[in-house]
Structures are given as C-alpha cells and as structure tokens.
Design an enzyme around this catalytic site. Structure first.
Site, short mmCIF file in Angstrom:
data_model
loop_
_atom_site.label_atom_id
_atom_site.label_comp_id
_atom_site.label_asym_id
_atom_site.label_seq_id
_atom_site.Cartn_x
_atom_site.Cartn_y
_atom_site.Cartn_z
N ILE A 174 0.84 -1.20 0.00
CA ILE A 174 0.00 0.00 0.00
C ILE A 174 0.88 1.26 0.00
O ILE A 174 0.62 2.23 -0.71
CB ILE A 174 -0.98 0.00 1.19
CG1 ILE A 174 -1.86 -1.27 1.14
CG2 ILE A 174 -1.88 1.25 1.16
CD1 ILE A 174 -2.77 -1.47 2.33
N THR B 294 9.91 -6.60 4.13
CA THR B 294 8.93 -7.08 3.15
C THR B 294 8.80 -6.10 1.98
O THR B 294 8.15 -6.42 0.98
CB THR B 294 7.54 -7.30 3.79
OG1 THR B 294 7.16 -6.11 4.46
CG2 THR B 294 7.56 -8.45 4.78
N ASN C 26 7.25 -4.66 16.99
CA ASN C 26 7.24 -3.85 15.78
C ASN C 26 6.10 -2.84 15.77
O ASN C 26 6.32 -1.65 15.51
CB ASN C 26 7.13 -4.78 14.57
CG ASN C 26 7.47 -4.04 13.31
OD1 ASN C 26 8.62 -3.98 12.90
ND2 ASN C 26 6.47 -3.42 12.70
N SER D 218 -7.09 -0.93 10.55
CA SER D 218 -7.65 -2.09 9.85
C SER D 218 -9.03 -2.42 10.37
O SER D 218 -9.35 -2.16 11.54
CB SER D 218 -6.73 -3.29 10.11
OG SER D 218 -7.36 -4.48 9.75
N TYR E 250 -2.93 -9.14 15.88
CA TYR E 250 -2.70 -8.07 14.90
C TYR E 250 -3.73 -6.96 15.08
O TYR E 250 -3.39 -5.78 15.18
CB TYR E 250 -2.78 -8.67 13.49
CG TYR E 250 -3.02 -7.68 12.40
CD1 TYR E 250 -2.01 -6.84 11.96
CD2 TYR E 250 -4.29 -7.56 11.81
CE1 TYR E 250 -2.25 -5.91 10.96
CE2 TYR E 250 -4.53 -6.64 10.81
CZ TYR E 250 -3.51 -5.82 10.39
OH TYR E 250 -3.75 -4.89 9.41
N LYS F 83 -3.42 -2.87 16.27
CA LYS F 83 -3.96 -1.71 15.52
C LYS F 83 -4.83 -0.87 16.45
O LYS F 83 -4.79 0.37 16.41
CB LYS F 83 -4.78 -2.19 14.32
CG LYS F 83 -3.94 -2.81 13.22
CD LYS F 83 -3.11 -1.75 12.50
CE LYS F 83 -2.23 -2.33 11.42
NZ LYS F 83 -1.31 -1.35 10.84
N LEU G 273 -6.14 -13.60 -0.19
CA LEU G 273 -6.79 -14.32 -1.28
C LEU G 273 -6.24 -13.97 -2.68
O LEU G 273 -5.85 -14.86 -3.43
CB LEU G 273 -8.30 -14.05 -1.22
CG LEU G 273 -9.13 -14.72 -2.30
CD1 LEU G 273 -9.05 -16.25 -2.19
CD2 LEU G 273 -10.59 -14.27 -2.23
N ARG H 163 -16.41 -10.30 1.58
CA ARG H 163 -15.47 -9.28 2.05
C ARG H 163 -15.63 -8.02 1.21
O ARG H 163 -16.12 -8.08 0.07
CB ARG H 163 -14.02 -9.78 1.90
CG ARG H 163 -13.65 -10.90 2.85
CD ARG H 163 -13.57 -10.43 4.28
NE ARG H 163 -13.22 -11.50 5.19
CZ ARG H 163 -14.09 -12.34 5.74
NH1 ARG H 163 -15.37 -12.25 5.44
NH2 ARG H 163 -13.70 -13.28 6.57
N ARG I 286 -11.66 -21.36 7.83
CA ARG I 286 -10.44 -20.91 8.51
C ARG I 286 -10.85 -20.30 9.85
O ARG I 286 -11.73 -19.43 9.87
CB ARG I 286 -9.74 -19.87 7.62
CG ARG I 286 -8.36 -19.48 8.07
CD ARG I 286 -7.66 -18.62 7.04
NE ARG I 286 -8.32 -17.33 6.82
CZ ARG I 286 -7.84 -16.36 6.03
NH1 ARG I 286 -6.70 -16.56 5.38
NH2 ARG I 286 -8.47 -15.23 5.88
N1 UFG Z 1 -9.49 -17.20 1.51
C1 UFG Z 1 -9.60 -18.45 0.95
N2 UFG Z 1 -8.46 -19.08 0.58
C2 UFG Z 1 -7.22 -18.54 0.75
C3 UFG Z 1 -7.12 -17.25 1.32
C4 UFG Z 1 -8.28 -16.61 1.70
O1 UFG Z 1 -10.71 -18.99 0.78
O2 UFG Z 1 -6.21 -19.19 0.41
C5 UFG Z 1 -10.72 -16.49 1.89
C6 UFG Z 1 -10.80 -16.20 3.37
O3 UFG Z 1 -11.35 -17.28 4.06
C7 UFG Z 1 -11.67 -14.94 3.40
C8 UFG Z 1 -11.33 -14.24 2.09
O4 UFG Z 1 -10.73 -15.23 1.25
O5 UFG Z 1 -13.02 -15.33 3.37
C9 UFG Z 1 -10.35 -13.10 2.26
O6 UFG Z 1 -9.24 -13.58 3.01
P1 UFG Z 1 -7.90 -12.74 3.18
O7 UFG Z 1 -6.95 -13.59 3.95
O8 UFG Z 1 -7.46 -12.23 1.86
O9 UFG Z 1 -8.35 -11.47 4.01
P2 UFG Z 1 -9.08 -11.38 5.43
O10 UFG Z 1 -10.49 -10.95 5.14
O11 UFG Z 1 -8.91 -12.56 6.27
O12 UFG Z 1 -8.24 -10.22 6.13
C10 UFG Z 1 -7.86 -9.05 5.50
C11 UFG Z 1 -6.48 -8.62 5.97
C12 UFG Z 1 -6.51 -8.25 7.41
C13 UFG Z 1 -7.58 -7.25 7.67
C14 UFG Z 1 -8.89 -7.74 7.15
C15 UFG Z 1 -9.90 -6.64 7.32
O13 UFG Z 1 -5.57 -9.66 5.78
O14 UFG Z 1 -5.29 -7.63 7.74
O15 UFG Z 1 -8.79 -8.07 5.79
O16 UFG Z 1 -11.05 -6.88 6.63
F1 UFG Z 1 -7.71 -7.03 8.98
#
Ligand code: UFG
Length: 321
Positions: free
Chosen positions: A15, A38, A93, A118, A142, A146, A191, A222, A283
């Site tokens: 970002i 990173t 951190n 977040s 995490y 925040k 994702l 989401r 998850r």
């Molecule tokens: N998902 C899968 N397979 C994967 C990865 C993700 O099905 O391999 C699904 C997750 O279950 C979720 C969606 O895709 O339903 C989005 O998952 P992400 O891991 O991309 O994102 P999250 O919604 O878990 O979390 C993200 C950020 C966080 C933040 C959050 C706020 O990683 O830092 O959004 O909405 F806090």
C-alpha cells in the site's frame, strides 16, 4: 505547487508504494523509510528519497523526521496468523515501533500523521455494514495492536497536539491501474495474491476456506477496496489535516460484500481458464460477512472509491507489467 515533505514509513510495501505514487503525482516531496523486510526495491521511485532503516532504530528515525511536515505510517507487521503465533514480534514492531514514531514526531515538532489501521479492530461483526462506532473487539493479536496504536494516537493528540487520521482498511486489493508499482509481495497470505500464485503455477491449487457459510453462495463476503482508491484517501486525509481539520478515524471500503467464489470467477474470466480449486475447512477466526459503511470518509473528505467493479480490481491484480 505543493512543497510539503512527507515521510512515508514502510513506503516500499504494497500500500505504501501506491501512496508514494499518488503523493509524487500531487507534487509532494517524499522520503521513503523502509527496512526492506517485506518492502521491494522495485517499489522505490527515483523521485522519492529513500532511507533503509527500521522504526525500532530511534536514531535513524530522529534523523529522518527533520524538516518533515507529516508522517504516513505503513511500517507495521500485518499477517493475522503470524500475529497469533509470534505476538512478541507484533508487540515489538507495531506497538514499540508506534511509540518510537510518535516520540520522534514530538521531538521534531511534526504534527500530522496518517495511520494504517484495519477492519481487524472490530472483530466479529455484530452488524453489517460496519460503521466506525461498531464496538471494537479484535479477535487476533494483529487487530489488537492496531487498536492500541489508535489509542496511542488519541492520547498523543490530547497531550501533544499531534493530529491524526486513522484509516481502517477493509480488504486492500488490486495493483496500480497505470502499472507503476511493479513489486509483488513475497509469501502472500491473502486471497488475491494467492490466486495470482496459483495462476502462475507457483502454487498447485487454491483452497477455498468454507463453502457452507450463511451467504448467497456459501463462501465468505469481504469488502475489497482498490489500492489506488486507498491511496487517494490518504492524500485527501493529509490535505484535511494540513487544512487544520481535527483528527479522524475512518473506514475505507466500498460498502459492498463480494464472495470468494465471485473473486475466483472473475479471475478465471480474466485468465480465460479454470483455476485448480479445492474446498477446505473454514479458517478459524473468519467472519462470514464483513463490509464497511464508508459514508464518513465521503462526508469528511469527499472521498469515493472509483474502482469498484470486481473485474477491475481482480484484473489490475493479475495483469503482468
Ligand atoms: N481465503 C480463501 N483461501 C485462501 C485465502 C483466503 O478462501 O487461500 C478467503 C478467506 O477465508 C476470506 C477471504 O478469502 O473469506 C479473504 O481472506 P484474506 O486472507 O485475503 O483477508 P481477510 O479478510 O482474512 O483479512 C484481510 C487482511 C486483514 C484485515 C482484514 C480486514 O488480511 O489484515 O482483511 O477486513 F484485517
């Protein structure tokens, strides 16, 4: 011509680098400060200065703050799963780092900060869309960091007059639509970058975590917000603080819930082929539905996301530059 100098902590990250592009476009002087743990060297721009250092290195931070008008703070650890396994690293951190940043700002008379918060501060939604008054109850370390960082900002505002914008991102997604940001995250946890790795053959298959949620297609919803839209919100928030506006805490999202299956379908449409997908267990810690009410950002900043179609977000992510 704007002549303000902005210190971007973590400016070589995903970002951060998009915000640096936007700042340079608007004529700001930019100094990127990144430990490159990173961050990607491809994300450093010639027009911006660069210091390779850590926010835990107080001396370097002090030096970097000289002559700065505002700080934008991206230099945080952000992997939810990792924060539950290694909270020490996240405390060090994100929390100690934030104290260092704020103290260095005080020592150098820097009065404005934009902070990456977040949606993770809310925890499991009690209702959707989530507005900024939703109770804060993070369910991972995490998100806790925040929230603590937001509280620190509020105290430093009250006691030291530091004005802040805490921006609560929902699911940041996409890449610069002009293709200026070339670095790709290593070991992605989210994702879309995982889909990109599956598309490139770096991963065998995409696991969809849960297909029996109480949502229209059984997969989680989401709020995917394009990173160029996040970037424009940062610059508007910065301008608001420079104009003397009060501190603010804002959601940044589109207000629309998109399912995992919709994202996969859009990726397949863009690629013109099916992706290997397997349905896996839910998850732990994933709420079924998470999307923002982002009206406050519109009211206070006049900000509205531009890249709201799923196809636009997904294609900007998968395009090769
Ligand atoms: N998902 C899968 N397979 C994967 C990865 C993700 O099905 O391999 C699904 C997750 O279950 C979720 C969606 O895709 O339903 C989005 O998952 P992400 O891991 O991309 O994102 P999250 O919604 O878990 O979390 C993200 C950020 C966080 C933040 C959050 C706020 O990683 O830092 O959004 O909405 F806090």
């Amino acid at each position: 011509m704007v002549s303000k100098k902005i210190l971007v902590l973590g400016g070589a990250g995903y970002i951060g680098s998009h915000v640096v592009c936007e700042l340079l476009d608007k004529g700001y002087e930019v100094l990127v400060y990144d430990n490159m743990s990173t961050g990607q060297s491809e994300n450093l721009f010639e027009k911006a200065g660069f210091i390779k250092a850590d926010i835990l290195d107080v001396d370097s931070l002090q030096k970097a703050m000289q002559g700065v008008d505002a700080v934008i703070f991206f230099a945080g650890k952000k992997a939810v799963g990792e924060s539950m396994i290694n909270p020490e690293m996240y405390a060090q951190n994100n929390l100690i780092g934030a104290v260092n940043v704020l103290n260095a700002m005080c020592a150098n008379g820097v009065k404005n900060i934009i902070f990456s918060s977040s949606a993770a501060v809310y925890g499991i939604p009690q209702y959707v869309p989530l507005d900024e008054n939703h109770p804060l109850n993070p369910i991972n370390f995490y998100g806790f960091t925040k929230w603590e960082m937001e509280r620190l900002l509020a105290w430093y505002d009250q006691l030291k007059g530091i004005k802040y914008a805490a921006l609560r991102y929902f699911n940041a997604a996409g890449y610069d639509v002009q293709g200026r940001v070339r670095g790709r995250e290593q070991n992605p946890q989210n994702l879309l970058p995982i889909i990109a790795e599956v598309a490139d053959g770096k991963r065998k298959c995409l696991q969809i975590f849960g297909s029996d949620y109480d949502t229209p297609d059984g997969t989680c919803l989401r709020d995917y917000i394009h990173v160029n839209d996040l970037a424009s919100a940062h610059v508007l928030a910065l301008e608001a603080l420079f104009a003397g506006r009060d501190s603010m805490t804002l959601n940044l999202g589109t207000g629309k819930g998109v399912s995992v299956k919709e994202i996969v379908a859009s990726a397949e449409k863009f690629l013109g082929r099916k992706l290997p997908v397997e349905y896996a267990q839910r998850r732990p810690g994933d709420p079924a539905v998470l999307y923002a009410k982002a009206d406050k950002a519109k009211e206070l900043l006049g900000w509205e996301p531009k890249f709201v179609s799923v196809d636009e977000i997904v294609s900007s992510f998968l395009k090769k530059h």
